[in-house]
Write a protein that holds these residues in place. Structure first.
Motif, PDB file in Angstrom:
ATOM      1  N   ASP A 168       8.430  34.952   8.888  1.00 33.31           N
ATOM      2  CA  ASP A 168       8.444  33.935   9.727  1.00 33.31           C
ATOM      3  C   ASP A 168      10.156  33.536   9.953  1.00 33.31           C
ATOM      4  O   ASP A 168      10.564  32.951  11.305  1.00 33.31           O
ATOM      5  N   TRP A 210       3.884  33.764  18.874  1.00 33.79           N
ATOM      6  CA  TRP A 210       3.916  34.003  17.248  1.00 33.79           C
ATOM      7  C   TRP A 210       2.827  33.282  16.787  1.00 33.79           C
ATOM      8  O   TRP A 210       2.194  34.164  16.075  1.00 33.79           O
ATOM      9  N   TYR A 237       1.687  39.964  10.290  1.00 34.24           N
ATOM     10  CA  TYR A 237       1.642  39.967   8.627  1.00 34.24           C
ATOM     11  C   TYR A 237       1.044  41.292   8.310  1.00 34.24           C
ATOM     12  O   TYR A 237       1.484  41.971   7.417  1.00 34.24           O
ATOM     13  N   ASN A 254      12.193  33.237  13.572  1.00 32.74           N
ATOM     14  CA  ASN A 254      13.084  32.043  14.099  1.00 32.74           C
ATOM     15  C   ASN A 254      14.356  32.180  14.176  1.00 32.74           C
ATOM     16  O   ASN A 254      14.826  31.654  15.169  1.00 32.74           O
ATOM     17  N   LYS A 287       8.452  34.519  20.087  1.00 32.74           N
ATOM     18  CA  LYS A 287       8.524  33.257  19.408  1.00 32.74           C
ATOM     19  C   LYS A 287       7.400  32.505  20.148  1.00 32.74           C
ATOM     20  O   LYS A 287       6.773  31.608  19.631  1.00 32.74           O
ATOM     21  N   LYS A 328       1.108  36.540  15.051  1.00 30.96           N
ATOM     22  CA  LYS A 328       1.689  36.439  13.710  1.00 30.96           C
ATOM     23  C   LYS A 328       0.769  37.156  12.477  1.00 30.96           C
ATOM     24  O   LYS A 328       1.068  37.897  11.686  1.00 30.96           O
ATOM     25  N   THR A 352       5.071  35.977   3.943  1.00 34.45           N
ATOM     26  CA  THR A 352       4.769  35.594   5.233  1.00 34.45           C
ATOM     27  C   THR A 352       6.337  34.435   5.492  1.00 34.45           C
ATOM     28  O   THR A 352       6.487  34.582   6.859  1.00 34.45           O
ATOM     29  N   ASN A 353       6.628  33.884   4.744  1.00 33.01           N
ATOM     30  CA  ASN A 353       7.764  33.022   4.845  1.00 33.01           C
ATOM     31  C   ASN A 353       8.882  33.838   5.439  1.00 33.01           C
ATOM     32  O   ASN A 353       9.750  33.314   6.339  1.00 33.01           O
TER      33      ASN A 353
END
Length: 210
Positions: free
Chosen positions: A21, A47, A55, A25, A44, A51, A17-18
């Motif tokens: 993200d 999100w 995912y 971004n 954005k 999100k 997920t990082n």
């Protein structure tokens, strides 16, 4: 060149997920929207709401490829006993897929890519892709190219502006890069004074490796 102690197993781990993200971004907010009509600014702003669904979409894409491998529809290009995950490698919007020359696996991979594109509202331009055969009979790689609807080429090929092949690139392989640099230098020098041109040439000559 490859560094020592590189963790290649990280290439087969699911998308975190990082990582997802970070990609969102870094998206420019003012670029032209995709086929779904949404640009970076919309993604954005929304999100926090979308999100979790995104995912799951990325996880299902990774799972679909590995399920196909576990069901013997796909096989690793180089057998390995270190893990049981199929590598998914991508740099920016350029992707290299390394697969055995198998018609059944080609059909399976195209179906996975097509299903993923349909699920996100995108379109894959297979005709802009290129098949690079390695030690493969002409009849076989032409059949696989027909499955994907792409063109065929030979090694070395250009990737991210540099030639890739199984041997050291020759001067001829680097001609495209040399000509591109020459055009840029010529355009810049046309706007320079004589002193500026002299300073540029001195800088280029002194930076050459002898």
């Amino acid at each position: 060149m490859l560094r020592d102690n590189v963790d290649f197993d990280s290439l087969t781990t699911p998308f975190s997920t990082n990582e997802i993200d970070a990609v969102v971004n870094e998206m420019p907010p003012d670029r032209a929207p995709g086929l779904d009509g949404f640009n970076g600014a919309f993604l954005k702003a929304c999100w926090p709401v979308i999100k979790d669904d995104f995912y799951r979409l990325c996880a299902e894409f990774h799972e679909a490829i590995n399920d196909a491998m576990h069901n013997n529809n796909l096989h690793l290009p180089i057998p390995s006993g270190r893990n049981n995950q199929f590598p998914v490698i991508q740099y920016a919007d350029d992707t290299i897929i390394v697969m055995p020359a198998c018609r059944v696996q080609a059909n399976c991979m195209k179906q996975i890519l097509t299903d993923y594109a349909d699920s996100v509202g995108l379109h894959i331009n297979f005709h802009k892709s290129t098949l690079i055969p390695l030690n493969t009979p002409e009849e076989t790689y032409k059949d696989i190219a027909d499955i994907f609807g792409c063109a065929c080429a030979q090694l070395p090929f250009m990737y991210l502006g540099l030639p890739l092949g199984t041997s050291k690139p020759t001067v001829l392989n680097l001609t495209h890069w040399i000509c591109k640099a020459e055009r840029r230098i010529t355009a810049a020098m046309s706007l320079m004074s004589y002193a500026g041109k002299l300073a540029l040439m001195n800088s280029l000559v002194t930076s050459l490796t002898i």
